[in-house]
Design a protein around this motif. Sequence first.
Motif, mmCIF file in Angstrom:
data_model
loop_
_atom_site.group_PDB
_atom_site.id
_atom_site.type_symbol
_atom_site.label_atom_id
_atom_site.label_comp_id
_atom_site.label_asym_id
_atom_site.label_seq_id
_atom_site.Cartn_x
_atom_site.Cartn_y
_atom_site.Cartn_z
ATOM 1 N N ARG A 248 0.852 -1.202 0.000
ATOM 2 C CA ARG A 248 0.000 0.000 0.000
ATOM 3 C C ARG A 248 0.884 1.248 0.000
ATOM 4 O O ARG A 248 1.979 1.247 0.581
ATOM 5 C CB ARG A 248 -0.898 0.027 1.243
ATOM 6 N N PHE A 249 0.388 2.324 -0.602
ATOM 7 C CA PHE A 249 1.155 3.560 -0.724
ATOM 8 C C PHE A 249 0.474 4.696 0.015
ATOM 9 O O PHE A 249 -0.753 4.824 -0.007
ATOM 10 C CB PHE A 249 1.313 3.937 -2.195
ATOM 11 N N ILE A 305 -2.858 -3.946 5.174
ATOM 12 C CA ILE A 305 -2.507 -2.604 5.633
ATOM 13 C C ILE A 305 -3.409 -1.622 4.898
ATOM 14 O O ILE A 305 -3.645 -1.766 3.691
ATOM 15 C CB ILE A 305 -1.031 -2.279 5.351
ATOM 16 N N ALA A 306 -3.919 -0.624 5.615
ATOM 17 C CA ALA A 306 -4.827 0.345 5.011
ATOM 18 C C ALA A 306 -4.408 1.757 5.412
ATOM 19 O O ALA A 306 -4.722 2.208 6.516
ATOM 20 C CB ALA A 306 -6.266 0.077 5.458
ATOM 21 N N PRO A 307 -3.698 2.463 4.532
ATOM 22 C CA PRO A 307 -3.416 3.882 4.813
ATOM 23 C C PRO A 307 -4.705 4.700 4.754
ATOM 24 O O PRO A 307 -5.550 4.497 3.871
ATOM 25 C CB PRO A 307 -2.458 4.280 3.682
ATOM 26 N N LYS A 313 -0.216 9.870 7.597
ATOM 27 C CA LYS A 313 0.480 9.459 8.810
ATOM 28 C C LYS A 313 -0.289 8.379 9.576
ATOM 29 O O LYS A 313 0.250 7.775 10.503
ATOM 30 C CB LYS A 313 0.704 10.661 9.735
ATOM 31 N N HIS A 314 -1.546 8.177 9.177
ATOM 32 C CA HIS A 314 -2.405 7.230 9.884
ATOM 33 C C HIS A 314 -2.468 5.928 9.079
ATOM 34 O O HIS A 314 -3.036 5.885 7.981
ATOM 35 C CB HIS A 314 -3.809 7.821 10.057
ATOM 36 N N ILE A 315 -1.886 4.871 9.627
ATOM 37 C CA ILE A 315 -1.800 3.575 8.952
ATOM 38 C C ILE A 315 -2.467 2.528 9.835
ATOM 39 O O ILE A 315 -2.180 2.430 11.031
ATOM 40 C CB ILE A 315 -0.342 3.170 8.680
ATOM 41 N N VAL A 316 -3.356 1.747 9.233
ATOM 42 C CA VAL A 316 -4.085 0.694 9.951
ATOM 43 C C VAL A 316 -3.596 -0.655 9.447
ATOM 44 O O VAL A 316 -3.360 -0.838 8.250
ATOM 45 C CB VAL A 316 -5.599 0.824 9.720
ATOM 46 N N ALA A 317 -3.433 -1.606 10.344
ATOM 47 C CA ALA A 317 -2.962 -2.945 9.971
ATOM 48 C C ALA A 317 -3.837 -4.008 10.616
ATOM 49 O O ALA A 317 -4.271 -3.856 11.766
ATOM 50 C CB ALA A 317 -1.506 -3.139 10.385
ATOM 51 N N ALA A 318 -4.098 -5.062 9.860
ATOM 52 C CA ALA A 318 -4.781 -6.258 10.382
ATOM 53 C C ALA A 318 -3.724 -7.326 10.584
ATOM 54 O O ALA A 318 -3.124 -7.806 9.616
ATOM 55 C CB ALA A 318 -5.851 -6.738 9.409
ATOM 56 N N PHE A 362 -9.121 -5.111 4.552
ATOM 57 C CA PHE A 362 -9.704 -3.779 4.671
ATOM 58 C C PHE A 362 -9.986 -3.198 3.288
ATOM 59 O O PHE A 362 -9.364 -3.581 2.293
ATOM 60 C CB PHE A 362 -8.735 -2.825 5.378
ATOM 61 N N ALA A 363 -10.898 -2.224 3.240
ATOM 62 C CA ALA A 363 -11.104 -1.429 2.028
ATOM 63 C C ALA A 363 -11.637 -0.067 2.433
ATOM 64 O O ALA A 363 -12.751 0.042 2.966
ATOM 65 C CB ALA A 363 -12.075 -2.122 1.077
ATOM 66 N N TYR A 364 -10.855 0.957 2.215
ATOM 67 C CA TYR A 364 -11.291 2.329 2.468
ATOM 68 C C TYR A 364 -12.071 2.853 1.275
ATOM 69 O O TYR A 364 -11.758 2.545 0.113
ATOM 70 C CB TYR A 364 -10.088 3.242 2.675
#
Length: 884
Positions: A248-249, A305-307, A313-318, A362-364
């Motif tokens: 992810r970028f 991983i979901a930026p 700056k906020h990165i979410v990880a499963a 995840f999917a934003y």
Amino acid sequence: MKLLATRRRKITAAIAAVLLVGAGGAAAAGEKFWEEIGVLDEPGAGTPFQPHEFAEMMAGEAGENPADEAFEALTIAQQFADARTSPGIVAPGAYSAAYAQLTSMPKTAGTWSEVTNKVYDADDPRYRDWYSNSSGGAGNVTGRITGLVADNAGHVYAAGADGGVWRSSTGGGQWTPIADQLPSLSSGTLVLAEDGSLWYGTGEANTGGTAYAGSGVYRLADPASGQFTPASRVGGTELESSVISKLRFAGGTVWAATNRGVYSHSATTATGAWTLQYAPNPSFLPGGADAGNANAAYKNIVNDIAPDPKDPKHIVAAIAWRSGDTYNGFYETADYTQGSASWHKVNPTGAIPADDIGRVTFAYAADGSALYAVNQSPKLLNKLVGTVNSYLDGVYVSNSGNPAGPWSKIAESEKLANSGSALKQSVGGKGYGPGIQSWYNHFLQVDPADPKHVWLGLEEVYETTDAGATWKTIGPYWNFYFGCWAISDKDDTCPDSTHPDQHSVAVGSYQGKAYVYVGNDGGVFRRPVNGAVNRDGHATDWQSLNDGTIDALQYYSVSVGKDGSGVGVAGGLQDNGASILRPGDTVMGSHFGGDGGDSLANPQNFCQQVQEYTNLAMRSTENCAVNPGADTIDKATSYDIQPYTNRPGDEPARFIAPFSPDPGNPNVWVAGGQHVWVNDMGFAIRSGKQWKSVFDLGAGHTATSVAVAGGTAYVGWCGPCNNAGFTRGVATGKIGDPTSWHQLALPSTGVVPNRFVQGVEVDPADGQHVFLAMNGFSRRFTEGPGAGLGHVFESHNGGADWTDVSANLPDVPASSIKLLPGGALVLTTDLATFYRPGVSATWQRLGSGLPLTVGMDVEYSTVDNSVYVATHGRGIWRFSLGQL
């Protein structure tokens, strides 16, 4: 009780027959149902299957019913990985070293030719025997696609599970391979960066643990015209031998979700090492104090991983292991700056169960307004009592975009089953509802133009246009359970579906029209983003993009034989049955369904074949299993011949179990489960009970390889076969003398390493002359007890003494070995196929043009003096020995 997989397939078809009749014919159809599934594998033997056993069978262990396949997927993925890792874990540097050795080796003259670069029609009406999946609706297929990317200029990039990366410039189709120079074609993920470059994460991650590992991450600056090369690698060896589920970028940084934690790297350069940002249990990583622990590979698995689109700056990880662990959960950092971040575990609120987080995707929404998640339940996966209809916990949305929630549940298995699912139709969904494979495969994609439009992939493809309030099954598992289906194409009114088992998804456009692309165990399919559906909610506009130019087929075996004036070629495939290609064919057909395993063909009569479904569920045919109008079992032209002791299916065996004929006597076959089985009737065999059990390998031991010549057989085995107490051995004996059978003395340390005996070969002229091919990496790259050195071993005295003849071979897992007339050897490995002339002690790389992917099986054809290699991701290839 252990039950025969082919009988479950009879049940599947019989159920379809019952469901498709009207009310007036229900009673007669019901009688026919029990009559069909009560048919035993030999006339007049045993007791017909009784109705009261039905529920136990359908809710019991896995077979080729839609759901039972979940167990199969788990088993084969784990066994495939175990062969390459046990008795430890593979350390970084293994692939770089093997590739360096490979590139420095001499190469023989000659060029390989691709055999299976043709359309493979899973619904080919030429092969519609009772035991085929033909007419299910998937149409043209190829192998598993684990990564997909599409842009708005008609470029589509697809990554095969073990087939590397393919490019289409026509919105799908007319594919070209663009990663064949890489040392690993095992694929985890593909993604297009903001600067237009294509990033490829190797190492398939669908099992969430020790799947087949890769060689790192690669970046292609000009994906529309370029090719990946080893020089394209990003960073050093940090991500070698790992699996990468997502890249992810965000804000100039690329994030990697791996089975060894969260890593990051600059997105603007390929130089510099990857940085380990977070691992919940770092002592279990390679080089750590607990790296030798049997569970080390499962302690740091990052699924996604979901930026945050609103804040880079906020990165979410499963981060979770599918079977559950104390570290399972959601994690985030809100302060990533210049390569550093502080991570913490999130306590999600609302409907999502914080104590039951498993494999998650995840999917934003593009604007960050909502965060969707699909969650698999470890508690259900570990449930030991009662029937589990699905391992899916649910699909959720956080309408704030915050991983802490509150989360709302928008779907679960029952809701999806009621949306037009084929799994609902199959016997009421008992034992296998939507999400039964959620520990293994799922995708989630939000329409970039509409935050309420979401696609969900499990076994089937689902769609919602109202943020989950309602769903449609736009890609049902198959068509067999629907009223529109008929075995005859002219009477079948069902629209084509996708192949089952979804792994990847992308949205792009071609010639101004937007499409959604899905990748699954049958390849790549597309339909318009705003497509059409029928009254059942099934899409009517799916298009298969598997036109024969994308040969990502995953073979376990190849068999060849004389067919008229030419050579016929068949092979068993992962989740795509068995393919058959006869002289003059321009399209391959599928003459056996389900998963295809080991195979054999009469070298002088190709249409006499044996194909394995799984676990020694063998079927034979003497006419290539052509379509006889097979709408009933009575018209079938193939026979159940699975070896068994008391009832079909009770023989413990590996998912892909080995069997082999004696090249000097085509009527003698040897097969291996826990027992060694002999058939001396050749293709006249009609029953599983006509096999003879000649030796018991021991409780918990199952055969991994079989070879027989001149009446002497050798059987390699393992048990336990994973890191926890791994043990291997070899048994040998004479076919006609049960008293001659014995175990060879293979100590846990010594000349023959303590790794998988994946290949065995016997000299037809001397039963005391035998070779072993050993899977896995040697001790240098395996952190575990007794891994040993070497990959090929030779004995001249029936296995009493062994010599390591690996010589200059790269240190890479080996699978299959073949002794050619004149004494030359051919060896297939996870990188290349090698050749050793009969008068030489050193190995050469055999020919040019064969992709660097996993070779599973090699066979020699006397008809055309050629060797055929089955690869697990790039089809079947032929090399004419006349070129040497």
